[in-house]
Design a protein around this motif. Structure first.
Motif, mmCIF file in Angstrom:
data_model
loop_
_atom_site.group_PDB
_atom_site.id
_atom_site.type_symbol
_atom_site.label_atom_id
_atom_site.label_comp_id
_atom_site.label_asym_id
_atom_site.label_seq_id
_atom_site.Cartn_x
_atom_site.Cartn_y
_atom_site.Cartn_z
ATOM 1 N N LEU A 183 -6.627 29.964 -0.074
ATOM 2 C CA LEU A 183 -5.941 29.056 -0.990
ATOM 3 C C LEU A 183 -6.405 27.626 -0.750
ATOM 4 O O LEU A 183 -6.519 27.197 0.399
ATOM 5 N N PRO A 184 -6.655 26.896 -1.820
ATOM 6 C CA PRO A 184 -7.195 25.545 -1.660
ATOM 7 C C PRO A 184 -6.143 24.518 -1.256
ATOM 8 O O PRO A 184 -4.957 24.672 -1.538
ATOM 9 N N GLY A 185 -6.611 23.460 -0.629
ATOM 10 C CA GLY A 185 -5.770 22.297 -0.363
ATOM 11 C C GLY A 185 -5.851 21.363 -1.559
ATOM 12 O O GLY A 185 -6.406 21.714 -2.604
ATOM 13 N N TYR A 186 -5.280 20.193 -1.394
ATOM 14 C CA TYR A 186 -5.421 19.161 -2.424
ATOM 15 C C TYR A 186 -5.292 17.803 -1.765
ATOM 16 O O TYR A 186 -4.759 17.690 -0.670
ATOM 17 N N ASP A 187 -5.782 16.789 -2.447
ATOM 18 C CA ASP A 187 -5.733 15.435 -1.928
ATOM 19 C C ASP A 187 -4.571 14.702 -2.595
ATOM 20 O O ASP A 187 -4.643 14.354 -3.776
ATOM 21 N N GLU A 188 -3.516 14.473 -1.844
ATOM 22 C CA GLU A 188 -2.308 13.845 -2.397
ATOM 23 C C GLU A 188 -2.571 12.430 -2.906
ATOM 24 O O GLU A 188 -1.924 11.981 -3.856
ATOM 25 N N GLN A 189 -3.510 11.726 -2.304
ATOM 26 C CA GLN A 189 -3.816 10.372 -2.760
ATOM 27 C C GLN A 189 -4.480 10.387 -4.141
ATOM 28 O O GLN A 189 -4.169 9.558 -4.994
ATOM 29 N N HIS B 164 3.255 9.143 -13.101
ATOM 30 C CA HIS B 164 4.617 8.816 -12.661
ATOM 31 C C HIS B 164 4.889 7.325 -12.575
ATOM 32 O O HIS B 164 5.988 6.874 -12.867
ATOM 33 N N GLU B 165 3.905 6.556 -12.170
ATOM 34 C CA GLU B 165 4.088 5.111 -12.024
ATOM 35 C C GLU B 165 4.434 4.433 -13.350
ATOM 36 O O GLU B 165 5.110 3.414 -13.380
ATOM 37 N N ILE C 250 12.765 12.760 1.062
ATOM 38 C CA ILE C 250 14.099 12.231 0.755
ATOM 39 C C ILE C 250 14.616 11.413 1.936
ATOM 40 O O ILE C 250 15.210 10.347 1.760
ATOM 41 N N ARG C 251 14.363 11.880 3.152
ATOM 42 C CA ARG C 251 14.756 11.111 4.338
ATOM 43 C C ARG C 251 14.053 9.756 4.340
ATOM 44 O O ARG C 251 14.672 8.719 4.607
ATOM 45 N N ILE C 252 12.773 9.735 4.021
ATOM 46 C CA ILE C 252 12.026 8.471 3.962
ATOM 47 C C ILE C 252 12.585 7.570 2.864
ATOM 48 O O ILE C 252 12.742 6.357 3.072
ATOM 49 N N ILE C 253 12.890 8.135 1.705
ATOM 50 C CA ILE C 253 13.482 7.333 0.624
ATOM 51 C C ILE C 253 14.779 6.690 1.098
ATOM 52 O O ILE C 253 15.010 5.496 0.892
ATOM 53 N N LYS C 254 15.621 7.452 1.751
ATOM 54 C CA LYS C 254 16.907 6.924 2.224
ATOM 55 C C LYS C 254 16.710 5.853 3.299
ATOM 56 O O LYS C 254 17.374 4.817 3.278
ATOM 57 N N GLY D 210 0.784 -1.233 0.000
ATOM 58 C CA GLY D 210 0.000 0.000 0.000
ATOM 59 C C GLY D 210 0.814 1.279 0.000
ATOM 60 O O GLY D 210 0.236 2.368 -0.015
ATOM 61 N N LYS D 211 2.131 1.167 0.049
ATOM 62 C CA LYS D 211 2.987 2.357 0.017
ATOM 63 C C LYS D 211 3.336 2.695 -1.429
ATOM 64 O O LYS D 211 3.343 1.844 -2.303
ATOM 65 N N TRP D 212 3.671 3.953 -1.663
ATOM 66 C CA TRP D 212 4.047 4.393 -2.996
ATOM 67 C C TRP D 212 5.415 3.851 -3.371
ATOM 68 O O TRP D 212 6.274 3.620 -2.504
ATOM 69 N N SER D 213 5.643 3.687 -4.656
ATOM 70 C CA SER D 213 6.975 3.347 -5.157
ATOM 71 C C SER D 213 7.851 4.603 -5.087
ATOM 72 O O SER D 213 7.344 5.722 -4.900
ATOM 73 N N ILE D 214 9.143 4.422 -5.252
ATOM 74 C CA ILE D 214 10.060 5.564 -5.242
ATOM 75 C C ILE D 214 9.653 6.568 -6.309
ATOM 76 O O ILE D 214 9.589 7.772 -6.055
ATOM 77 N N ARG D 215 9.342 6.085 -7.509
ATOM 78 C CA ARG D 215 8.979 7.035 -8.574
ATOM 79 C C ARG D 215 7.691 7.780 -8.234
ATOM 80 O O ARG D 215 7.546 8.942 -8.583
ATOM 81 N N GLN D 216 6.771 7.145 -7.516
ATOM 82 C CA GLN D 216 5.555 7.845 -7.095
ATOM 83 C C GLN D 216 5.857 8.884 -6.011
ATOM 84 O O GLN D 216 5.251 9.953 -6.009
ATOM 85 N N VAL D 217 6.779 8.575 -5.124
ATOM 86 C CA VAL D 217 7.166 9.541 -4.092
ATOM 87 C C VAL D 217 7.778 10.773 -4.757
ATOM 88 O O VAL D 217 7.445 11.914 -4.412
#
Length: 173
Positions: free
Chosen positions: A89-95, A103-104, A162-166, A56-63
């Motif tokens: 200013l509006p928000g957005y839904d990252e999902q 990107h995937e 980037i910290r999460i990717i590492k 359920g987590k994103w791939s690196i390219r999705q991140v």
């Protein structure tokens, strides 16, 4: 620009990203981050870019696509504020963004190229902001948001990912 926003310049939710930004010239930090991110990612294969550290987590390219899209959104907010158009200013839904982003399916090189183009556009915008524009404010997430805080949120958000990717992705290779 060496100044940093105060907690009064940013709503609580994105403030956590502002706090990640180190001292120094913001434009130099943006440029250095750009080069470091590209160097980190360009060493990966497309197969590695598909890695997900958990179900359920994103791939690196999705991140990478996520923080690229996020920078676009924050630069739009910053532009609206800097140009003295301070409506809510509006928000957005990252999902939803991730679900409908390409990107995937893109080669990692293309994802990096898109990131680089977005960062180049952001740097061009930031380099030419008049001094007074950095302190203009708009309304976001029920609080006050300055252009300076918006720029810092964008930097800090990428630092977070980037910290999460590492830690959670690259540590597996």
């Amino acid at each position: 620009m060496f100044e940093r926003p105060t907690a009064n310049d940013c709503p609580p939710a994105p403030w956590k990203y502002v706090q990640l930004v180190p001292e120094g010239d913001l434009l130099e930090i943006y440029e250095r981050q750009r080069e470091e991110t590209k160097a980190l990612l360009s060493g990966l294969t497309d197969e590695q870019a598909d890695f997900r550290y958990a179900e359920g987590k994103w791939s690196i390219r999705q991140v990478v696509g996520h923080f690229t899209d996020n920078e676009r959104v924050w630069m739009y907010r910053l532009l609206r504020i800097a140009r003295n158009n301070p409506q809510e200013l509006p928000g957005y839904d990252e999902q939803i963004f991730a679900q409908y982003a390409p990107h995937e399916r893109m080669p990692l090189d293309a994802v990096i190229e898109e990131y680089d183009a977005v960062r180049a556009a952001s740097l061009t915008l930031l380099r030419h902001l008049p001094a007074e524009a950095w302190h203009r404010a708009g309304s976001f997430a029920g609080g006050r948001l300055t252009a300076l805080a918006a720029a810092c949120v964008s930097i800090g958000h990428e630092m977070h990912h980037i910290r999460i990717i590492k830690e959670r992705y690259l540590s597996r290779f």
